[in-house]
Design a protein around this motif. Structure first.
Motif, PDB file in Angstrom:
ATOM      1  N   PRO A 296       0.829  -1.209   0.000  1.00 40.53           N
ATOM      2  CA  PRO A 296       0.000   0.000   0.000  1.00 40.53           C
ATOM      3  C   PRO A 296       0.867   1.263   0.000  1.00 40.53           C
ATOM      4  O   PRO A 296       1.984   1.260   0.530  1.00 40.53           O
ATOM      5  CB  PRO A 296      -0.797  -0.111   1.303  1.00 40.53           C
ATOM      6  CG  PRO A 296      -0.735  -1.552   1.687  1.00 40.53           C
ATOM      7  CD  PRO A 296       0.578  -2.058   1.173  1.00 40.53           C
ATOM      8  N   SER A 297       0.361   2.323  -0.579  1.00 39.01           N
ATOM      9  CA  SER A 297       1.122   3.577  -0.583  1.00 39.01           C
ATOM     10  C   SER A 297       1.319   4.057   0.854  1.00 39.01           C
ATOM     11  O   SER A 297       0.463   3.859   1.722  1.00 39.01           O
ATOM     12  CB  SER A 297       0.407   4.645  -1.411  1.00 39.01           C
ATOM     13  OG  SER A 297      -0.854   4.925  -0.873  1.00 39.01           O
ATOM     14  N   ASN A 298       2.460   4.643   1.109  1.00 38.66           N
ATOM     15  CA  ASN A 298       2.846   5.146   2.436  1.00 38.66           C
ATOM     16  C   ASN A 298       2.936   4.054   3.496  1.00 38.66           C
ATOM     17  O   ASN A 298       2.890   4.353   4.689  1.00 38.66           O
ATOM     18  CB  ASN A 298       1.904   6.262   2.900  1.00 38.66           C
ATOM     19  CG  ASN A 298       1.916   7.427   1.948  1.00 38.66           C
ATOM     20  OD1 ASN A 298       2.959   7.805   1.430  1.00 38.66           O
ATOM     21  ND2 ASN A 298       0.739   7.986   1.691  1.00 38.66           N
ATOM     22  N   TRP A 299       3.059   2.805   3.082  1.00 42.13           N
ATOM     23  CA  TRP A 299       3.132   1.691   4.017  1.00 42.13           C
ATOM     24  C   TRP A 299       4.515   1.635   4.655  1.00 42.13           C
ATOM     25  O   TRP A 299       5.535   1.839   3.989  1.00 42.13           O
ATOM     26  CB  TRP A 299       2.852   0.381   3.278  1.00 42.13           C
ATOM     27  CG  TRP A 299       2.817  -0.822   4.164  1.00 42.13           C
ATOM     28  CD1 TRP A 299       1.768  -1.274   4.883  1.00 42.13           C
ATOM     29  CD2 TRP A 299       3.896  -1.742   4.404  1.00 42.13           C
ATOM     30  NE1 TRP A 299       2.112  -2.417   5.554  1.00 42.13           N
ATOM     31  CE2 TRP A 299       3.418  -2.719   5.278  1.00 42.13           C
ATOM     32  CE3 TRP A 299       5.213  -1.821   3.956  1.00 42.13           C
ATOM     33  CZ2 TRP A 299       4.200  -3.786   5.720  1.00 42.13           C
ATOM     34  CZ3 TRP A 299       6.001  -2.862   4.403  1.00 42.13           C
ATOM     35  CH2 TRP A 299       5.496  -3.841   5.275  1.00 42.13           C
ATOM     36  N   GLN A 300       4.565   1.387   5.956  1.00 36.19           N
ATOM     37  CA  GLN A 300       5.811   1.224   6.700  1.00 36.19           C
ATOM     38  C   GLN A 300       5.723  -0.076   7.493  1.00 36.19           C
ATOM     39  O   GLN A 300       4.731  -0.304   8.191  1.00 36.19           O
ATOM     40  CB  GLN A 300       6.035   2.393   7.670  1.00 36.19           C
ATOM     41  CG  GLN A 300       6.180   3.735   6.982  1.00 36.19           C
ATOM     42  CD  GLN A 300       7.475   3.829   6.201  1.00 36.19           C
ATOM     43  OE1 GLN A 300       8.533   3.398   6.646  1.00 36.19           O
ATOM     44  NE2 GLN A 300       7.387   4.381   4.995  1.00 36.19           N
ATOM     45  N   TYR A 301       6.750  -0.918   7.396  1.00 40.04           N
ATOM     46  CA  TYR A 301       6.713  -2.220   8.072  1.00 40.04           C
ATOM     47  C   TYR A 301       6.578  -2.120   9.580  1.00 40.04           C
ATOM     48  O   TYR A 301       6.072  -3.026  10.235  1.00 40.04           O
ATOM     49  CB  TYR A 301       7.940  -3.068   7.704  1.00 40.04           C
ATOM     50  CG  TYR A 301       9.228  -2.669   8.386  1.00 40.04           C
ATOM     51  CD1 TYR A 301       9.571  -3.180   9.631  1.00 40.04           C
ATOM     52  CD2 TYR A 301      10.116  -1.776   7.775  1.00 40.04           C
ATOM     53  CE1 TYR A 301      10.756  -2.818  10.250  1.00 40.04           C
ATOM     54  CE2 TYR A 301      11.299  -1.421   8.381  1.00 40.04           C
ATOM     55  CZ  TYR A 301      11.618  -1.940   9.613  1.00 40.04           C
ATOM     56  OH  TYR A 301      12.789  -1.591  10.224  1.00 40.04           O
ATOM     57  N   ASP A 302       7.014  -1.011  10.163  1.00 38.25           N
ATOM     58  CA  ASP A 302       6.979  -0.887  11.619  1.00 38.25           C
ATOM     59  C   ASP A 302       5.762  -0.117  12.136  1.00 38.25           C
ATOM     60  O   ASP A 302       5.660   0.154  13.331  1.00 38.25           O
ATOM     61  CB  ASP A 302       8.268  -0.266  12.142  1.00 38.25           C
ATOM     62  CG  ASP A 302       8.580   1.078  11.513  1.00 38.25           C
ATOM     63  OD1 ASP A 302       7.856   1.513  10.598  1.00 38.25           O
ATOM     64  OD2 ASP A 302       9.571   1.690  11.942  1.00 38.25           O
TER      65      ASP A 302
ATOM     66  N   GLN B 262       3.574  -7.861  16.005  1.00 39.31           N
ATOM     67  CA  GLN B 262       5.029  -7.828  16.038  1.00 39.31           C
ATOM     68  C   GLN B 262       5.723  -8.296  14.769  1.00 39.31           C
ATOM     69  O   GLN B 262       6.899  -7.955  14.552  1.00 39.31           O
ATOM     70  CB  GLN B 262       5.532  -8.678  17.209  1.00 39.31           C
ATOM     71  CG  GLN B 262       5.085  -8.133  18.549  1.00 39.31           C
ATOM     72  CD  GLN B 262       5.548  -9.021  19.678  1.00 39.31           C
ATOM     73  OE1 GLN B 262       6.705  -9.438  19.710  1.00 39.31           O
ATOM     74  NE2 GLN B 262       4.651  -9.324  20.600  1.00 39.31           N
ATOM     75  N   LEU B 263       5.046  -9.073  13.942  1.00 38.17           N
ATOM     76  CA  LEU B 263       5.674  -9.639  12.750  1.00 38.17           C
ATOM     77  C   LEU B 263       6.259  -8.541  11.861  1.00 38.17           C
ATOM     78  O   LEU B 263       5.617  -7.515  11.637  1.00 38.17           O
ATOM     79  CB  LEU B 263       4.642 -10.463  11.966  1.00 38.17           C
ATOM     80  CG  LEU B 263       5.195 -11.283  10.809  1.00 38.17           C
ATOM     81  CD1 LEU B 263       6.115 -12.399  11.331  1.00 38.17           C
ATOM     82  CD2 LEU B 263       4.071 -11.886   9.994  1.00 38.17           C
ATOM     83  N   LEU B 264       7.454  -8.763  11.381  1.00 38.99           N
ATOM     84  CA  LEU B 264       8.244  -7.868  10.521  1.00 38.99           C
ATOM     85  C   LEU B 264       8.831  -6.664  11.249  1.00 38.99           C
ATOM     86  O   LEU B 264       9.647  -5.949  10.682  1.00 38.99           O
ATOM     87  CB  LEU B 264       7.436  -7.352   9.319  1.00 38.99           C
ATOM     88  CG  LEU B 264       6.952  -8.378   8.313  1.00 38.99           C
ATOM     89  CD1 LEU B 264       6.142  -7.687   7.219  1.00 38.99           C
ATOM     90  CD2 LEU B 264       8.128  -9.135   7.689  1.00 38.99           C
ATOM     91  N   LYS B 265       8.449  -6.438  12.469  1.00 42.00           N
ATOM     92  CA  LYS B 265       8.898  -5.240  13.169  1.00 42.00           C
ATOM     93  C   LYS B 265      10.278  -5.392  13.807  1.00 42.00           C
ATOM     94  O   LYS B 265      10.975  -4.406  14.001  1.00 42.00           O
ATOM     95  CB  LYS B 265       7.865  -4.824  14.206  1.00 42.00           C
ATOM     96  CG  LYS B 265       6.577  -4.331  13.561  1.00 42.00           C
ATOM     97  CD  LYS B 265       5.556  -3.964  14.604  1.00 42.00           C
ATOM     98  CE  LYS B 265       4.304  -3.379  14.025  1.00 42.00           C
ATOM     99  NZ  LYS B 265       3.598  -4.196  13.066  1.00 42.00           N
TER     100      LYS B 265
END
Length: 158
Positions: free
Chosen positions: A26-32, A72-75
Motif C-alpha cells: 500500500p502507498s505510504n506503508w511502513q513495516y513498523d 510484532q511480525l516484521l517489526k
C-alpha cells in the motif's frame, strides 16, 4: 544486496523468509507501523494472510502466533526477501520458500540433507538454512510447521 531484491521488514532481522513474488505494498506503508500487517492483508487478501500466518508460526517464541502476527511480525525479528540471489548476512535462520526461491539463490541441493526423517522440508544443518514448501496450507500444513518448530527448539502449536 541484489539490485532486483526487495526486503520487507527489518533488514537486520534474525529470521529471513525468501519468497519469489512480492505482495502489493500500500502507498505510504511502513513495516513498523501499528497496522502494517493488517494493511498488507487488506491489500493482498487471503493468500498473503496465509503466508504471514506461517511466518508468525515459525517465528513466535511461545504459542500465541495470532497476536504475534498482528502486532510484532516484521517489526523486529523477521524480514521478507523477494528475488534474492544471496542470503541476508545478518540473519540467523533462513527460510527458503519453494523451489523457485531456492533456484534464484542458486542453492546446491546436493549439499543439503533431509531434516531428521522429515520429507516436508530440507535443512542444511551447518548454516540454519531451511528449504520449505511454498507457504500455503496445502503444501505446508500445521503438522509440518510443528515439525520445523520442534527442530528450532520451539514449543508445538498443535
Amino acid at each position: 544486496m541484489s539490485q532486483n531484491m526487495l526486503v520487507i521488514g527489518n533488514q537486520d532481522a534474525s529470521h529471513c523468509f525468501y519468497l519469489p513474488t512480492p505482495p502489493q505494498i500500500p502507498s505510504n506503508w511502513q513495516y513498523d507501523s501499528f497496522d502494517a500487517i493488517a494493511s498488507l492483508i487488506a491489500a493482498n487478501g487471503n493468500h498473503w494472510r496465509k503466508i504471514l500466518t506461517i511466518m508468525a508460526k515459525l517465528s513466535v517464541l511461545d504459542t500465541n502466533w495470532r497476536n504475534y502476527r498482528d502486532t510484532q511480525l516484521l517489526k523486529q525479528n523477521e524480514c521478507l526477501v523477494i528475488g534474492a540471489t544471496n542470503l541476508m548476512t545478518n540473519a540467523i535462520h533462513h527460510f527458503v520458500c519453494g523451489h523457485q526461491s531456492a533456484h534464484k539463490l542458486e542453492l546446491n541441493m546436493l549439499n543439503m540433507t533431509e531434516l531428521k526423517g522429515s520429507e516436508e522440508f530440507i535443512s542444511s544443518l551447518h548454516s540454519n538454512l531451511y528449504l520449505c514448501p511454498y507457504f500455503d496450507y496445502r503444501q505446508f500444513p500445521n503438522q509440518h510447521i510443528d515439525n520445523l518448530r520442534r527442530y528450532l527448539d520451539l514449543p508445538a502449536l498443535l
